[in-house]
Design an enzyme around this catalytic site. Structure first.
Site, PDB file in Angstrom:
ATOM      1  N   GLY A 157     -40.336  10.884 -33.833  1.00  0.00           N
ATOM      2  CA  GLY A 157     -40.403  10.831 -32.368  1.00  0.00           C
ATOM      3  C   GLY A 157     -39.873  12.140 -31.805  1.00  0.00           C
ATOM      4  O   GLY A 157     -39.962  13.185 -32.444  1.00  0.00           O
ATOM      5  N   ARG A 158     -39.268  12.053 -30.609  1.00  0.00           N
ATOM      6  CA  ARG A 158     -38.779  13.282 -29.953  1.00  0.00           C
ATOM      7  C   ARG A 158     -37.830  14.076 -30.849  1.00  0.00           C
ATOM      8  O   ARG A 158     -38.009  15.264 -31.067  1.00  0.00           O
ATOM      9  CB  ARG A 158     -38.006  12.924 -28.680  1.00  0.00           C
ATOM     10  CG  ARG A 158     -38.862  12.550 -27.512  1.00  0.00           C
ATOM     11  CD  ARG A 158     -37.975  12.439 -26.271  1.00  0.00           C
ATOM     12  NE  ARG A 158     -38.644  11.673 -25.262  1.00  0.00           N
ATOM     13  CZ  ARG A 158     -38.609  10.341 -25.196  1.00  0.00           C
ATOM     14  NH1 ARG A 158     -37.910   9.639 -26.053  1.00  0.00           N
ATOM     15  NH2 ARG A 158     -39.275   9.717 -24.244  1.00  0.00           N
ATOM     16  N   ILE A 159     -36.781  13.395 -31.349  1.00  0.00           N
ATOM     17  CA  ILE A 159     -35.739  14.115 -32.100  1.00  0.00           C
ATOM     18  C   ILE A 159     -36.261  14.523 -33.483  1.00  0.00           C
ATOM     19  O   ILE A 159     -36.107  15.670 -33.902  1.00  0.00           O
ATOM     20  CB  ILE A 159     -34.461  13.256 -32.209  1.00  0.00           C
ATOM     21  CG1 ILE A 159     -33.900  12.984 -30.807  1.00  0.00           C
ATOM     22  CG2 ILE A 159     -33.410  13.937 -33.081  1.00  0.00           C
ATOM     23  CD1 ILE A 159     -32.767  11.969 -30.752  1.00  0.00           C
ATOM     24  N   THR A 235     -28.219  10.664 -38.785  1.00  0.00           N
ATOM     25  CA  THR A 235     -27.691  10.822 -37.421  1.00  0.00           C
ATOM     26  C   THR A 235     -28.313   9.760 -36.511  1.00  0.00           C
ATOM     27  O   THR A 235     -28.210   9.865 -35.289  1.00  0.00           O
ATOM     28  CB  THR A 235     -28.017  12.224 -36.846  1.00  0.00           C
ATOM     29  OG1 THR A 235     -29.425  12.417 -36.933  1.00  0.00           O
ATOM     30  CG2 THR A 235     -27.291  13.341 -37.547  1.00  0.00           C
ATOM     31  N   ARG A 237     -28.801   5.591 -36.863  1.00  0.00           N
ATOM     32  CA  ARG A 237     -27.919   4.441 -36.696  1.00  0.00           C
ATOM     33  C   ARG A 237     -27.429   3.987 -38.062  1.00  0.00           C
ATOM     34  O   ARG A 237     -28.195   3.970 -39.036  1.00  0.00           O
ATOM     35  CB  ARG A 237     -28.662   3.274 -36.020  1.00  0.00           C
ATOM     36  CG  ARG A 237     -28.877   3.443 -34.510  1.00  0.00           C
ATOM     37  CD  ARG A 237     -27.558   3.380 -33.743  1.00  0.00           C
ATOM     38  NE  ARG A 237     -27.742   3.475 -32.310  1.00  0.00           N
ATOM     39  CZ  ARG A 237     -27.657   4.614 -31.597  1.00  0.00           C
ATOM     40  NH1 ARG A 237     -27.389   5.759 -32.197  1.00  0.00           N
ATOM     41  NH2 ARG A 237     -27.822   4.598 -30.292  1.00  0.00           N
ATOM     42  N   GLU A 266     -19.121   0.810 -37.110  1.00  0.00           N
ATOM     43  CA  GLU A 266     -18.470   1.984 -36.510  1.00  0.00           C
ATOM     44  C   GLU A 266     -17.258   1.510 -35.728  1.00  0.00           C
ATOM     45  O   GLU A 266     -17.406   0.603 -34.908  1.00  0.00           O
ATOM     46  CB  GLU A 266     -19.435   2.705 -35.559  1.00  0.00           C
ATOM     47  CG  GLU A 266     -20.424   3.543 -36.318  1.00  0.00           C
ATOM     48  CD  GLU A 266     -21.325   4.376 -35.437  1.00  0.00           C
ATOM     49  OE1 GLU A 266     -20.999   4.585 -34.248  1.00  0.00           O
ATOM     50  OE2 GLU A 266     -22.363   4.804 -35.936  1.00  0.00           O
ATOM     51  N   HIS A 285     -20.002   9.966 -35.092  1.00  0.00           N
ATOM     52  CA  HIS A 285     -21.089   9.750 -34.127  1.00  0.00           C
ATOM     53  C   HIS A 285     -21.046  10.804 -33.011  1.00  0.00           C
ATOM     54  O   HIS A 285     -20.830  10.470 -31.841  1.00  0.00           O
ATOM     55  CB  HIS A 285     -20.997   8.316 -33.553  1.00  0.00           C
ATOM     56  CG  HIS A 285     -22.286   7.821 -32.967  1.00  0.00           C
ATOM     57  ND1 HIS A 285     -22.703   6.518 -33.049  1.00  0.00           N
ATOM     58  CD2 HIS A 285     -23.262   8.461 -32.260  1.00  0.00           C
ATOM     59  CE1 HIS A 285     -23.859   6.362 -32.427  1.00  0.00           C
ATOM     60  NE2 HIS A 285     -24.221   7.534 -31.942  1.00  0.00           N
ATOM     61  N   ALA A 287     -23.521  13.461 -32.703  1.00  0.00           N
ATOM     62  CA  ALA A 287     -24.745  14.287 -32.688  1.00  0.00           C
ATOM     63  C   ALA A 287     -25.087  14.818 -31.290  1.00  0.00           C
ATOM     64  O   ALA A 287     -25.571  15.937 -31.157  1.00  0.00           O
ATOM     65  CB  ALA A 287     -25.913  13.499 -33.254  1.00  0.00           C
TER      66      ALA A 287
HETATM   67  C1  DGY Z   1     -27.846   7.929 -28.583  1.00  0.00           C
HETATM   68  O1  DGY Z   1     -28.200   8.591 -27.617  1.00  0.00           O
HETATM   69  O2  DGY Z   1     -28.505   6.976 -29.010  1.00  0.00           O
HETATM   70  C2  DGY Z   1     -26.557   8.317 -29.229  1.00  0.00           C
HETATM   71  O3  DGY Z   1     -26.496   7.871 -30.534  1.00  0.00           O
HETATM   72  C3  DGY Z   1     -25.382   7.773 -28.429  1.00  0.00           C
HETATM   73  O4  DGY Z   1     -25.447   6.403 -28.404  1.00  0.00           O
END
Ligand code: DGY
Length: 325
Positions: A157-159, A235, A237, A266, A285, A287
């Site tokens: 996707g985007r990331i 990075t 979940r 977490e 967490h 990123a």
């Molecule tokens: C997100 O944007 O999903 C980050 O992990 C913060 O929750």
């Protein structure tokens, strides 16, 4: 006239809180730890909007504790797996998130983690602090060049696709596995199966959302398919990777290295044996944690709430097809 009540579950940027304070009866939960479910139920009673964070499990009970006034749950983040969207649909509550503004920051962070694993940064830092730096040693602490490595991206996707672009710009060969075919692939090659991607990558980076289908997507079965020399980066979940299986695979040499920015649960249980491994880098967490990006996320979350308070569906509403206002 009474102002609508808005609840924010953590301390946030003050200028954004001012925007909410102007139009609402604002409650900010600024206790050292995130609110427990019981605490949140008490605070949220009678609220119109909730500014939520990943720690908050926003389920039907929380929504019912708010009562019929609750119109908007605005998540500070792009992932909103902590919100029960079906329960929100049943109650005509809009759920909104912050897509887009954290793409570059998160993708470049994943690339940084790949670099730091390849160049053994965390290990070299411990080497110095432990007094092992005796002299220059030409054959010590050798890493590998990413430019001669293959990156496999799960979730494009985007990331994920932006990471593909960065990796491609840095000379890596990029493979991806994604259910749909993206518009822009930046030269990345699509793999027909997860197995094919795992077998052919030197570094595997996870960028899929956390859903019932991606829970435990990576267990010892999948880790066994990866190269012995490979690195896993998460990075996305925590529950996408089975932590016990990862521990077993890292400690028995099934894969070489892992970097986790997210874990299940977490924070990670401090007794977990994975914390004793040298071939793991673990982070809390972070990123999307740059000042610029977190400010944008905060603004977008407040924008989503302000729209909802004006009876407009938030621009970044994720369940608009189920909401009738
Ligand atoms: C997100 O944007 O999903 C980050 O992990 C913060 O929750």
């Amino acid at each position: 006239m009474n102002k609508p009540k808005v609840v924010v579950t953590r301390t946030q940027f003050e200028n954004e809180m001012e925007r909410l304070r102007d139009v609402s009866d604002l409650i900010i939960i600024d206790t050292p730890n995130p609110p427990t479910s019981e605490e949140l139920k008490q605070k949220i009673s009678g609220a119109t909007a909730l500014f939520a964070h990943i720690n908050d499990s926003v389920n039907a009970e929380i929504m019912d504790a708010a009562g019929p006034s609750l119109k908007v749950i605005a998540e500070f983040g792009v992932g909103y797996d902590n919100v029960d969207v079906d329960a929100a649909n049943e109650r005509n509550i809009a759920v909104a998130n912050t897509p887009g503004v954290l793409t570059e920051t998160t993708a470049s962070f994943a690339f940084t983690l790949m670099q730091s694993a390849a160049r053994r940064i965390a290990e070299a830092d411990r080497f110095v602090r432990n007094g092992k730096w005796a002299h220059f040693e030409p054959l010590d602490l050798l890493g590998y060049d990413l430019s001669s490595s293959v990156l496999g991206i799960i979730g494009f996707g985007r990331i994920g696709s932006y990471l593909g672009k960065i990796a491609n710009d840095n000379g890596m060969k990029v493979l991806y596995y994604n259910r749909s075919i993206p518009e822009e692939t930046y030269g990345a090659q699509r793999m027909d199966s997860l197995e094919e991607l795992l077998e052919n990558s030197d570094v595997v980076s996870l960028h899929c959302p956390y859903t019932p289908e991606t829970k435990n997507l990576i267990t010892k079965k999948q880790l066994k398919l990866m190269k012995k020399s490979s690195t896993l980066i998460n990075t996305a979940r925590g529950p996408i990777v089975n932590l016990d299986d990862l521990y077993e695979s890292l400690s028995s040499g099934v894969i070489a290295y892992a970097v986790l920015d997210v874990t299940d649960p977490e924070p990670i249980n401090m007794d977990h044996p994975i914390l004793n491994l040298d071939n793991l880098t673990i982070l809390p967490h972070i990123a999307s944690a740059t000042v610029e990006t977190r400010k944008k996320m905060s603004k977008m979350t407040v924008d989503n709430i302000l729209e909802g308070l004006q009876n407009k569906l938030p621009t970044y509403c994720v369940n608009s097809e189920n909401i009738s206002w």
